[in-house]
Scaffold this motif. Structure first.
Motif, PDB file in Angstrom:
ATOM      1  N   TRP A 133      22.190 -68.675 -38.910  1.00  0.00           N
ATOM      2  CA  TRP A 133      23.356 -69.541 -39.026  1.00  0.00           C
ATOM      3  C   TRP A 133      24.199 -69.443 -37.766  1.00  0.00           C
ATOM      4  CZ3 TRP A 133      23.089 -64.841 -41.458  1.00  0.00           C
ATOM      5  CH2 TRP A 133      24.158 -63.955 -41.310  1.00  0.00           C
ATOM      6  N   ARG A 150      24.688 -64.020 -50.102  1.00  0.00           N
ATOM      7  CA  ARG A 150      25.489 -65.236 -50.349  1.00  0.00           C
ATOM      8  C   ARG A 150      24.806 -66.457 -49.738  1.00  0.00           C
ATOM      9  NH1 ARG A 150      30.154 -61.960 -49.562  1.00  0.00           N
ATOM     10  NH2 ARG A 150      30.390 -62.707 -47.432  1.00  0.00           N
ATOM     11  N   MET A 151      24.231 -66.286 -48.552  1.00  0.00           N
ATOM     12  CA  MET A 151      23.508 -67.388 -47.912  1.00  0.00           C
ATOM     13  C   MET A 151      22.295 -67.776 -48.768  1.00  0.00           C
ATOM     14  SD  MET A 151      24.717 -68.142 -44.772  1.00  0.00           S
ATOM     15  CE  MET A 151      25.831 -67.413 -43.596  1.00  0.00           C
ATOM     16  N   TYR A 152      21.544 -66.770 -49.222  1.00  0.00           N
ATOM     17  CA  TYR A 152      20.372 -67.009 -50.068  1.00  0.00           C
ATOM     18  C   TYR A 152      20.800 -67.749 -51.346  1.00  0.00           C
ATOM     19  CZ  TYR A 152      16.473 -66.037 -53.238  1.00  0.00           C
ATOM     20  OH  TYR A 152      15.453 -66.156 -54.150  1.00  0.00           O
ATOM     21  N   GLN A 153      21.838 -67.263 -51.996  1.00  0.00           N
ATOM     22  CA  GLN A 153      22.320 -67.895 -53.230  1.00  0.00           C
ATOM     23  C   GLN A 153      22.790 -69.323 -52.981  1.00  0.00           C
ATOM     24  OE1 GLN A 153      22.039 -67.050 -56.328  1.00  0.00           O
ATOM     25  NE2 GLN A 153      21.072 -65.109 -55.827  1.00  0.00           N
ATOM     26  N   SER A 154      23.440 -69.553 -51.859  1.00  0.00           N
ATOM     27  CA  SER A 154      23.897 -70.896 -51.505  1.00  0.00           C
ATOM     28  C   SER A 154      22.707 -71.848 -51.374  1.00  0.00           C
ATOM     29  CB  SER A 154      24.683 -70.842 -50.188  1.00  0.00           C
ATOM     30  OG  SER A 154      24.973 -72.123 -49.723  1.00  0.00           O
ATOM     31  N   ILE A 155      21.673 -71.398 -50.667  1.00  0.00           N
ATOM     32  CA  ILE A 155      20.464 -72.217 -50.497  1.00  0.00           C
ATOM     33  C   ILE A 155      19.792 -72.449 -51.840  1.00  0.00           C
ATOM     34  CG2 ILE A 155      18.112 -72.185 -49.546  1.00  0.00           C
ATOM     35  CD1 ILE A 155      19.406 -70.608 -47.127  1.00  0.00           C
ATOM     36  N   ARG A 156      19.626 -71.406 -52.643  1.00  0.00           N
ATOM     37  CA  ARG A 156      18.967 -71.539 -53.947  1.00  0.00           C
ATOM     38  C   ARG A 156      19.769 -72.444 -54.888  1.00  0.00           C
ATOM     39  NH1 ARG A 156      15.341 -71.809 -55.809  1.00  0.00           N
ATOM     40  NH2 ARG A 156      15.272 -70.385 -57.559  1.00  0.00           N
ATOM     41  N   ASN A 157      21.104 -72.337 -54.852  1.00  0.00           N
ATOM     42  CA  ASN A 157      21.924 -73.189 -55.714  1.00  0.00           C
ATOM     43  C   ASN A 157      21.775 -74.666 -55.344  1.00  0.00           C
ATOM     44  OD1 ASN A 157      22.834 -71.041 -57.230  1.00  0.00           O
ATOM     45  ND2 ASN A 157      24.714 -70.790 -56.062  1.00  0.00           N
ATOM     46  N   LEU A 158      21.702 -74.964 -54.051  1.00  0.00           N
ATOM     47  CA  LEU A 158      21.469 -76.349 -53.633  1.00  0.00           C
ATOM     48  C   LEU A 158      20.090 -76.822 -54.079  1.00  0.00           C
ATOM     49  CD1 LEU A 158      23.005 -76.345 -50.040  1.00  0.00           C
ATOM     50  CD2 LEU A 158      23.832 -77.626 -52.031  1.00  0.00           C
TER      51      LEU A 158
END
Length: 179
Positions: free
Chosen positions: A30, A75-83
């Motif tokens: 990022w 948090r980055m992983y969760q953000s990507i997975r949530n999208l």
């Protein structure tokens, strides 16, 4: 005065790759400009951590700061997975017209079906709506546990306003309702 973007790379082991359904290394690249929110440039899954660094170099980038704060990377992983989860739920696709003539769709009644990709977790699960002449992929998800599978089924049931019904002995194709 505008500052140059700063690139950051973080990696974590044993993260679920939602495509292959394997637990692998996860890497995320990022950038941050002028103290704004981070912008994810790319992410990768691989068997070896070194493959992630190789992939970053393949993007043409040669300088970044390695981040080892697991909470930031998570948090980055969760953000990507949530999208991905949101997109999986909302993307509705009509399958090829030929699908209606192939097994199992030519053998089952019209209705909404839940299909699991396999018996072991993690797995892919799909909600398929069979109509008289068409088959629609209504929703998909990745489930790591039985609880997530039941949550998916409950959400499908609520979204389509019907009661969930599972047929015993057929874990791979289970009707929710029939017309």
């Amino acid at each position: 005065m505008t500052s140059l973007p700063r690139y950051y790379l973080g990696t974590l082991p044993h993260m679920l790759n939602p495509i292959d359904l394997d637990y692998e290394w996860f890497g995320v690249l990022w950038l941050e400009e002028n103290n704004r929110f981070p912008i994810i440039v790319g992410y990768w899954f691989s068997k070896e951590e070194s493959e992630i660094t190789h992939n970053v170099v393949q993007t043409g980038l040669s300088k970044w700061t390695q981040i080892s704060d697991n909470q930031i990377i998570m948090r980055m992983y969760q953000s990507i997975r949530n999208l991905q989860k949101k997109q999986d739920w909302e993307t509705r696709t009509r399958l090829s017209i030929r699908t209606i003539f192939k097994s199992p769709w030519n053998e089952v009644a019209s209705g909404l079906y839940i299909i699991k990709s396999r018996e072991t977790y993690p797995l892919h699960v799909s909600a398929i709506l069979k109509k008289k002449f068409f088959v629609w992929l209504e929703h998909v998800a990745v489930c790591e546990t039985e609880e997530e599978l039941r949550g998916f089924m409950q959400r499908v049931s609520e979204e389509h306003q019907m009661e969930t019904f599972m047929r015993k002995g057929s874990p791979l194709i289970s009707p929710i309702y029939r017309n």
